[in-house]
Design a protein around this motif. Sequence first.
Motif, short mmCIF file in Angstrom:
data_model
loop_
_atom_site.label_atom_id
_atom_site.label_comp_id
_atom_site.label_asym_id
_atom_site.label_seq_id
_atom_site.Cartn_x
_atom_site.Cartn_y
_atom_site.Cartn_z
N MET A 56 4.58 -1.35 6.18
CA MET A 56 5.73 -2.27 4.70
C MET A 56 5.63 -1.93 3.20
O MET A 56 3.49 -2.44 3.25
N VAL A 57 6.18 -1.79 2.42
CA VAL A 57 5.88 -1.27 1.08
C VAL A 57 4.54 -3.15 0.78
O VAL A 57 4.69 -3.89 1.82
N GLY A 58 3.68 -2.33 0.00
CA GLY A 58 3.01 -4.14 -0.47
C GLY A 58 1.36 -4.72 0.44
O GLY A 58 1.06 -5.36 -0.12
N LYS A 59 1.77 -4.16 1.44
CA LYS A 59 1.16 -4.28 2.37
C LYS A 59 -0.45 -3.68 2.69
O LYS A 59 0.01 -2.58 2.18
N ARG A 60 -1.15 -3.97 3.13
CA ARG A 60 -2.78 -3.56 3.39
C ARG A 60 -2.65 -3.37 5.11
O ARG A 60 -2.98 -4.28 5.63
N TYR A 61 -3.42 -1.61 4.92
CA TYR A 61 -3.67 -1.64 6.53
C TYR A 61 -5.26 -1.21 6.48
O TYR A 61 -5.43 -0.92 5.27
N THR A 62 -5.51 -1.83 7.40
CA THR A 62 -7.23 -1.44 8.45
C THR A 62 -7.63 -1.28 9.08
O THR A 62 -6.34 -1.23 9.84
N ASP A 63 -8.67 -0.48 9.68
CA ASP A 63 -8.94 0.07 10.83
C ASP A 63 -9.22 -1.53 11.31
O ASP A 63 -10.11 -2.76 10.68
N ALA A 64 -9.93 -2.00 13.17
CA ALA A 64 -9.87 -2.31 14.21
C ALA A 64 -11.17 -3.02 12.85
O ALA A 64 -12.11 -4.75 12.58
N ASP A 65 -12.65 -2.18 12.62
CA ASP A 65 -13.52 -2.89 11.71
C ASP A 65 -13.83 -3.35 10.11
O ASP A 65 -14.68 -3.50 9.67
N GLU A 66 -12.91 -2.83 10.12
CA GLU A 66 -12.03 -3.34 8.18
C GLU A 66 -12.94 -2.70 7.92
O GLU A 66 -13.97 -2.92 6.72
N THR A 67 -13.66 -1.10 8.22
CA THR A 67 -14.50 -0.24 7.59
C THR A 67 -13.32 0.78 6.22
O THR A 67 -13.63 1.23 5.67
N MET A 68 -12.27 0.50 6.26
CA MET A 68 -11.34 1.01 5.06
C MET A 68 -10.00 0.20 4.54
O MET A 68 -9.88 -0.84 5.92
N GLU A 69 -9.70 0.47 3.69
CA GLU A 69 -7.94 -0.24 3.66
C GLU A 69 -7.65 1.01 2.53
O GLU A 69 -8.11 1.33 1.59
N PHE A 70 -6.07 0.66 2.52
CA PHE A 70 -4.99 1.09 2.31
C PHE A 70 -4.15 0.26 1.77
O PHE A 70 -3.80 -0.52 2.62
N LEU A 71 -3.31 0.57 0.94
CA LEU A 71 -2.01 0.27 0.10
C LEU A 71 -1.37 0.01 0.26
O LEU A 71 -1.06 1.75 0.21
N CYS A 72 -0.36 -0.01 1.15
CA CYS A 72 1.68 1.02 1.53
C CYS A 72 2.23 1.00 0.44
O CYS A 72 2.63 -0.59 -0.16
N THR A 73 2.00 1.26 -0.25
CA THR A 73 2.64 1.55 -1.83
C THR A 73 4.76 2.43 -1.76
O THR A 73 5.49 1.92 -2.57
N ARG A 74 4.56 2.53 -0.87
CA ARG A 74 6.32 2.90 -0.03
C ARG A 74 6.24 3.12 0.87
O ARG A 74 5.63 3.36 2.01
N GLY A 75 6.90 1.77 1.78
CA GLY A 75 7.12 1.69 2.77
C GLY A 75 8.41 2.87 4.09
O GLY A 75 8.89 4.23 2.94
N GLY A 76 8.18 2.90 5.17
CA GLY A 76 8.78 4.57 5.78
C GLY A 76 8.53 3.69 7.78
O GLY A 76 8.35 2.66 7.43
#
Lengths: 482, 101
Positions: B58-78
């Motif tokens: 989903m566009v605008g949502k941030r995705y992270t791994d279980a330990d929150e060591t990394m974070e990505f922003l979805c800039t376009r949904g698919g």
Amino acid sequence: MNIHLLLQMASEAMGYREAVVCGNMRLTFEELGEAAKSVAAKLKTGEKLGYLAEGHPAFPAALFGAALAGTPFVSLNYRLSDEQLAAQIARITPAQFITDTSTKAEGLTLMSPEASIIGPAFDGEAPNEDGAIAVELFTSGTTGEPKSAVLRHSNLMAYIFGTVEFMSAEEDEAALLTVPPYHIAGIAAVLSSTYAGRRMVQLPSFTPEAWINLARKENVTNAFLVPTMLQRIVDYAGDKLDLPHMRNIAYGGGKMPRQTIEAAMALLPHVNFTNAYGLTETSATICMLSPDDHREAFTSDDPAIKRRLGSAGIPIPTIELQIRSEEGAICAAEETGLVWVRGDQVSGEYKGLGSQLDDEGWFLTKDRGFVDSGGYLFIDGRADDVIVRGGENISPGEIEDVLRSHTAIKDVAAVAVADTEWGETVGIAIVCKSEVSDAELCDLVRANLRSSRVPSVIKRMDELPYNETGKLLRRVIRDGFA
Amino acid sequence: MGVVFKPGVKLSSTVCKTQIMVLRVPAVELDISCGGAPMQIGDPAELGDMSGENSGTMVGKRYTDADETMEFLCTRGGDGTLAIAGYVIDIKAAKKLPSSD
């Protein structure tokens, strides 16, 4: 990281939504995206983009357009004198300026706001350069020479990601933008509104009547005001203010008089009020007093809770805050000291001076204050001596320089005097060599500076207080006016 | 095959419209996939067939791994599902703040 991404996402995911309204002009996010590309296409390599105009759809287009072209956006205060502006412009060139005035300087190309947003579109992706500068804003310096605060893309994006959810605005939401483009709150409002998908309704020249009328006409739901504006709205409204669509009013940029916020809450019981405390150097808001905090303080009988209506609130989740003594020790609750903050949105950097952050990333705001037992921040005043009149920062030095030019003046100090309407106004303490009337001194200031610099109080003294090292004790003078 | 990424880099799915931007990653090689296929810098000329999970982004949502060591922003949904080295990464819960400007 590049702030242009905010507009790109908005125009792709909700391009049909209305983005900006100004007078008869209305642009959707898709159209704003195109306008930004038109601005970007006009910028040559190495040129900065200056903005010297009131609020106009060209403002958001230019902010994002400069980012797309990979050059800093520099917004200047159109209220400055010609001389002050010329000095600032000289520090920015080579640049293109969006302006409706006929400013002239070497290395400067001008375009009107209307012309800037039409024409061929920039073709390409926004650059992702480490540490690139997004915005430069001049602050009012204590010495009188304004400092140019540097805000990097990473600072502004950290602020947005920390405080706004993408597309979180309902389709009917609209924000009334009254803060000028050269103020950090004006920049932040464009970034937040775009990412949230909230319509921006621009009001270039604030009057309470125009603000109320536009809020009604455009069914405005959100607004940001400096305390002086809110006071003027309250005064104008009298005992009734009919704003049925308004849901959220945030305020900041200066100390809010308790009487003003209480009157506003009484007039608009359905509105959520938020106090947003922040600085240019912190990419806007770092502490918030929430709507719930306002209501609790407004209705509480407990003095410790009631007092929080005058608080700057608690740090946002992505900001750490400490109160430290002059010697650097951490202050206990209720103990006044200097306000230090840390977080990715904190730039704490000025052009030519570099980063002012300490080794661990902490920034001294130069505000004095304390926190209560619940962690609520209370700002006592500025550690430096800038006078904040209605959200406008006034440097005492420039007033003193003008007054010193008068032959009758031996010594002079300009300090902040508490004022219900403006928060603070200018008070001057003078030592005279010969007779001179108050009116003559006021006229002198008015003739050389803006009318906001004209003193509201003039106090005559035999001598001004100095410490043993010859430093003027402004605090003592200020206390003399209290 | 893993790659070390820096913040601000955009990655596109090769099997759906998803695009993400790196916000925060450890300085180690990462194997980032969407819909079972490795993601790449720049959009593909043509989308391949979805072979992996397709719970969507989903566009605008941030995705992270279980330990929150990394974070990505979805800039376009698919349609694809994001994963790091085969482990699915999820939407990070957002803290709701009042509008301050």
